[in-house]
Write an enzyme that holds these catalytic residues in place. Structure first.
Site, PDB file in Angstrom:
ATOM      1  N   HIS A 157       0.839  -1.204   0.000  1.00  0.00           N
ATOM      2  CA  HIS A 157       0.000   0.000   0.000  1.00  0.00           C
ATOM      3  C   HIS A 157       0.873   1.253   0.000  1.00  0.00           C
ATOM      4  O   HIS A 157       0.605   2.208  -0.743  1.00  0.00           O
ATOM      5  CB  HIS A 157      -0.916  -0.025   1.221  1.00  0.00           C
ATOM      6  CG  HIS A 157      -1.661   1.246   1.462  1.00  0.00           C
ATOM      7  ND1 HIS A 157      -2.983   1.427   1.073  1.00  0.00           N
ATOM      8  CD2 HIS A 157      -1.288   2.413   2.062  1.00  0.00           C
ATOM      9  CE1 HIS A 157      -3.369   2.639   1.420  1.00  0.00           C
ATOM     10  NE2 HIS A 157      -2.362   3.264   2.025  1.00  0.00           N
ATOM     11  N   GLU A 158       1.912   1.269   0.828  1.00  0.00           N
ATOM     12  CA  GLU A 158       2.788   2.439   0.885  1.00  0.00           C
ATOM     13  C   GLU A 158       3.555   2.620  -0.422  1.00  0.00           C
ATOM     14  O   GLU A 158       3.753   3.747  -0.888  1.00  0.00           O
ATOM     15  CB  GLU A 158       3.753   2.319   2.064  1.00  0.00           C
ATOM     16  CG  GLU A 158       3.069   2.264   3.425  1.00  0.00           C
ATOM     17  CD  GLU A 158       2.101   3.419   3.639  1.00  0.00           C
ATOM     18  OE1 GLU A 158       2.372   4.528   3.138  1.00  0.00           O
ATOM     19  OE2 GLU A 158       1.065   3.210   4.296  1.00  0.00           O
ATOM     20  N   GLU A 194      -6.519   7.016  -0.729  1.00  0.00           N
ATOM     21  CA  GLU A 194      -6.387   5.799   0.067  1.00  0.00           C
ATOM     22  C   GLU A 194      -7.026   4.612  -0.646  1.00  0.00           C
ATOM     23  O   GLU A 194      -6.464   3.517  -0.672  1.00  0.00           O
ATOM     24  CB  GLU A 194      -7.009   5.996   1.451  1.00  0.00           C
ATOM     25  CG  GLU A 194      -6.231   6.924   2.358  1.00  0.00           C
ATOM     26  CD  GLU A 194      -4.821   6.428   2.639  1.00  0.00           C
ATOM     27  OE1 GLU A 194      -4.612   5.192   2.685  1.00  0.00           O
ATOM     28  OE2 GLU A 194      -3.930   7.271   2.805  1.00  0.00           O
ATOM     29  N   HIS A 201       1.440   4.387  -2.903  1.00  0.00           N
ATOM     30  CA  HIS A 201       1.483   5.842  -2.758  1.00  0.00           C
ATOM     31  C   HIS A 201       2.698   6.419  -3.477  1.00  0.00           C
ATOM     32  O   HIS A 201       2.612   7.476  -4.110  1.00  0.00           O
ATOM     33  CB  HIS A 201       1.537   6.223  -1.281  1.00  0.00           C
ATOM     34  CG  HIS A 201       0.214   6.187  -0.588  1.00  0.00           C
ATOM     35  ND1 HIS A 201      -0.914   6.814  -1.086  1.00  0.00           N
ATOM     36  CD2 HIS A 201      -0.168   5.609   0.582  1.00  0.00           C
ATOM     37  CE1 HIS A 201      -1.922   6.618  -0.254  1.00  0.00           C
ATOM     38  NE2 HIS A 201      -1.500   5.886   0.756  1.00  0.00           N
TER      39      HIS A 201
END
EC number: 3.4.24.-
Length: 321
Positions: free
Chosen positions: A130-131, A202, A134
């Site tokens: 997930h990071e 998100e 980003h």
């Protein structure tokens, strides 16, 4: 689109700075605020990532001192087609993680010791994927600059009384009322900006992160665990730096019980539901079971090696496939 969003964010933050300066010191205060905002924008572009990492006393790790976690980030980065970011660990019992950096070539990902100790390897992979999403979506520049400027704007609003609270100050066109407006509106506006840029990114990072790690259920399970623990385990550094809350995968502030409208993050249940729906679309990996919740908590800060199979380079593999 991300460059345009960043430019609009910087323009709004600059205008907000100027507005507070005008309320405090008239045209002179507005011009001083403009110069300060321009300097902070430039400084934030180059240094905001270092400031955030420093605020959480994150320490960089490498293949020598944390080989398993480092290898996992390397494999996930390769799966995403990203350059290897710098990898950090910060001391906090609360499981959480964030990414920072002005572009994928100058990115960093950070995980808490609580994340590595309390979550399963699959869940850690989902969080770090997930990071990395980003980073790939170039959200990190927006997030780090927002954290820096929002904190500065809130501070300026909090100190407005001391700089412009004199009722006889002729430079303040609106007098004491103007100062009160600055004290209330500036921090609120900064918070609204953080909320505005946080919500849709998100969901996008959740989806891309699930693709990177190979299984949406890993991330879904991690979100459920982190959300529950974040309410019970305080992150003292985050409480001292609330302007950085939107950078984390789950809001780290202990008082985060607001509804969807005023939250810095989308509702966790909605995110988990979206990931479960995505898992139904995954083939053949949709049948992969979610990580076991009764696995013993690891006592070390490392994550087991990925065990990524290299047999078919064209087939997407999760780090524990």
């Amino acid at each position: 689109m991300n460059m345009m969003r960043t430019a609009m964010l910087l323009a709004f933050m600059t205008a907000l700075f100027m507005g507070v300066g005008f309320l405090i010191g008239g045209k002179g205060g507005m011009m001083i605020a403009l110069l300060i905002a321009a300097g902070m924008n430039l400084f934030s572009y180059w240094n905001s990532d270092k400031m955030v990492l420093s605020a959480y006393r994150a320490r960089e790790i490498d293949e020598a001192n944390a080989p398993e976690f480092f290898h996992m980030i390397r494999d996930l980065s390769q799966n995403a087609g990203l350059p290897m970011p710098k990898v950090y660990i910060y001391d906090s019992p609360q499981p959480n993680a964030f990414a920072t950096g002005r572009n994928p070539e100058n990115a960093a990902v950070a995980a808490s010791t609580g994340l590595l100790e309390r979550l399963t390897p699959e869940e850690v992979a989902g969080v770090m994927a997930h990071e990395l999403a980003h980073v790939q979506n170039r959200d990190t520049l927006t997030m780090t600059i927002t954290a820096t400027l929002a904190g500065a704007i809130s501070m300026l609003g909090n100190f407005a009384f001391f700089f412009g609270g004199n009722r006889e100050n002729n430079n303040n066109p609106l007098g004491f009322i103007g100062v009160l407006v600055a004290m209330i509106v500036a921090p609120l506006a900064a918070m609204l900006v953080q909320m505005a840029i946080s919500r849709t990114r998100e969901y996008s990072a959740d989806r891309r992160g699930a693709e990177i790690c190979g299984n949406p259920l890993w991330l879904a399970s991690a979100l459920q665990k982190i959300s529950g623990m974040a309410q019970q385990i305080h992150n003292d550094d985050a409480e001292r730096n609330p302007a950085t809350a939107h950078m984390f995968i789950i809001n780290p502030l202990s008082g985060e019980r607001m509804d969807n409208l005023f939250s810095t993050h989308p509702n966790t249940e909605n995110r988990v539901a979206a990931l479960h729906a995505m898992a139904q679309e995954f083939s053949p990996r949709a049948s992969t079971p979610p990580p076991s919740g009764d696995r013993p908590v690891r006592k070390s800060g490392s994550v087991p090696t990925t065990g990524w199979r290299r047999g078919n380079e064209n087939e997407r593999k999760g780090p524990w496939s």
